[in-house]
Write an enzyme that holds these catalytic residues in place. Structure first.
Site, PDB file in Angstrom:
ATOM      1  N   LYS A   1      41.598  37.777  41.502  1.00 43.83           N
ATOM      2  CA  LYS A   1      40.715  38.548  42.149  1.00 43.83           C
ATOM      3  C   LYS A   1      41.185  38.979  43.409  1.00 43.83           C
ATOM      4  O   LYS A   1      40.738  38.030  44.524  1.00 43.83           O
ATOM      5  CB  LYS A   1      39.340  38.224  42.250  1.00 43.83           C
ATOM      6  CG  LYS A   1      38.148  38.776  41.159  1.00 43.83           C
ATOM      7  CD  LYS A   1      37.069  38.024  41.257  1.00 43.83           C
ATOM      8  CE  LYS A   1      35.909  39.014  41.755  1.00 43.83           C
ATOM      9  NZ  LYS A   1      35.704  40.062  40.983  1.00 43.83           N
TER      10      LYS A   1
HETATM   11  N1  PMP Z   1      36.743  42.858  35.522  1.00 45.21           N
HETATM   12  C1  PMP Z   1      36.443  43.113  37.058  1.00 45.21           C
HETATM   13  C2  PMP Z   1      37.642  44.217  37.285  1.00 45.21           C
HETATM   14  C3  PMP Z   1      35.719  42.622  37.680  1.00 45.21           C
HETATM   15  O1  PMP Z   1      35.667  42.772  39.207  1.00 45.21           O
HETATM   16  C4  PMP Z   1      34.839  41.683  37.205  1.00 45.21           C
HETATM   17  C5  PMP Z   1      33.712  41.078  38.249  1.00 45.21           C
HETATM   18  N2  PMP Z   1      34.482  39.970  38.762  1.00 45.21           N
HETATM   19  C6  PMP Z   1      34.690  41.379  35.896  1.00 45.21           C
HETATM   20  C7  PMP Z   1      35.795  41.949  35.078  1.00 45.21           C
HETATM   21  C8  PMP Z   1      33.929  40.394  35.228  1.00 45.21           C
HETATM   22  O2  PMP Z   1      34.215  39.154  35.632  1.00 45.21           O
HETATM   23  P1  PMP Z   1      33.061  38.009  35.922  1.00 45.21           P
HETATM   24  O3  PMP Z   1      32.497  37.953  34.643  1.00 45.21           O
HETATM   25  O4  PMP Z   1      33.898  36.707  35.892  1.00 45.21           O
HETATM   26  O5  PMP Z   1      32.317  38.277  36.811  1.00 45.21           O
END
Ligand code: PMP
Length: 306
Positions: free
Chosen positions: A159
């Site tokens: 991220k």
């Molecule tokens: N894909 C992307 C590109 C994201 O930014 C997120 C949000 N963090 C997710 C998927 C979903 O991830 P999570 O369930 O860990 O929030």
């Protein structure tokens, strides 16, 4: 109107939002050299609880490792900071944003020589990410003309701030098309993910999770797969095409911000009957029960703040 985040944990100290400021020469502001997390805390019968805190903190440190960014705090210190921010702001429920970034030092593209990493944790009250109507009637998606970047272009499992230019471009385009959210395909044309959500679909009673591929390995996706299996659904991880989604019985998106959001239209085609799907809403309900501490089986996923 400006968002209100109350007290922010800023490099080890709690400060008012107005005091948490950075230099315009911050490396990350110029080049996107930051790593972050998105976490939610929910109101439970035992007070506020952060959902899957260790997994989020671990992913933050993995993202930092990919960037070769050395964080001046330990995972335990960051976890404590997250709990402290929820507690000291007196939130019952909130969205939490830990962020680490390359600070001000030199502005060459190489961040490593003398840009020290800085860290903050902010939290604010945030309702449904895609709006109440999307949750009730299903969100309308359009396929983005921006592809999700391949693994040798950007590290999509980390991220990293700069990665989100791709998401922002897709989201802007979706808004201009009158849609709620964008569906991004990978460079081969297979379904990747939303701008901030992982994708699932139901077909003939089986739940299909889009395989990790180039996508972020979402913590909500992992939670939903576990909960769905416990509810008795067969779950398969697959590579899928956009027309498979057009032909699905139900499509939905998951993410920390979006939680479990049904999809009613993709590229102006109704999914199933063009409303929120029945299995999707059952999973949404089960997910919300878990995060709100109403299912003792998943108590280990909660970090209580009180
Ligand atoms: N894909 C992307 C590109 C994201 O930014 C997120 C949000 N963090 C997710 C998927 C979903 O991830 P999570 O369930 O860990 O929030």
């Amino acid at each position: 109107t400006r968002m209100k985040a109350g007290l922010i944990w800023f490099n080890g100290h709690m400060v008012a939002q107005e005091e948490a400021k950075v230099s315009v020469l911050t490396h990350a502001l110029h080049y996107g050299t930051s790593v972050f997390e998105g976490i939610r805390a929910y109101e439970t019968p035992k007070g506020p609880a952060v959902f899957r805190l260790p997994e989020h903190v671990e992913r933050l440190f993995h993202s930092a490792r990919v960037m070769m960014m050395e964080l001046p705090f330990t995972p335990q210190q960051i976890s404590d900071a997250i709990v402290q921010v929820v507690r000291e702001n007196g939130y019952k429920s909130c969205y939490i944003r830990p962020l680490a970034w390359m600070g001000a030092g030199s502005l060459g593209v190489n961040p490593l020589p003398n840009n020290p990493a800085e860290v903050m944790v902010a939290a604010w009250e945030w309702g449904t990410y895609l709006g109440e109507e999307a949750v009730r009637k299903g969100a309308r998606l359009v396929t983005s003309s921006w592809a999700r970047f391949p693994a040798n272009v950007f590290p999509g499992k980390a991220k990293i701030g700069g990665n989100y230019v791709n998401s922002a471009l897709a989201r802007i385009e979706a808004q201009h098309a009158g849609a709620d959210e964008a569906l991004l395909l990978d460079k081969e044309g297979y379904v990747a993910e939303g701008s901030g959500e992982n994708i699932f679909f139901f077909k003939g009673g089986t739940l299909y999770a889009i395989e990790h591929g180039v996508n972020l390995m979402g913590i909500t996706r992992d939670s939903v797969i576990t909960i769905a299996r416990d509810l008795g659904y067969e779950v398969r991880e697959v590579r899928a095409t956009r027309d498979q989604l057009y032909m699905a019985d139900e499509v939905f998106m998951v993410g920390t911000a979006a939680e479990v959001t049904p999809v009613s239209y993709l590229d102006r085609r109704p999914i199933g009957s063009g409303t929120a799907g029945e299995h999707t809403m059952r999973l949404r309900k089960a997910y919300l029960e878990v995060v709100q501490g109403h299912n003792p089986k998943y108590d280990e996923w909660l970090t209580y703040v009180a």
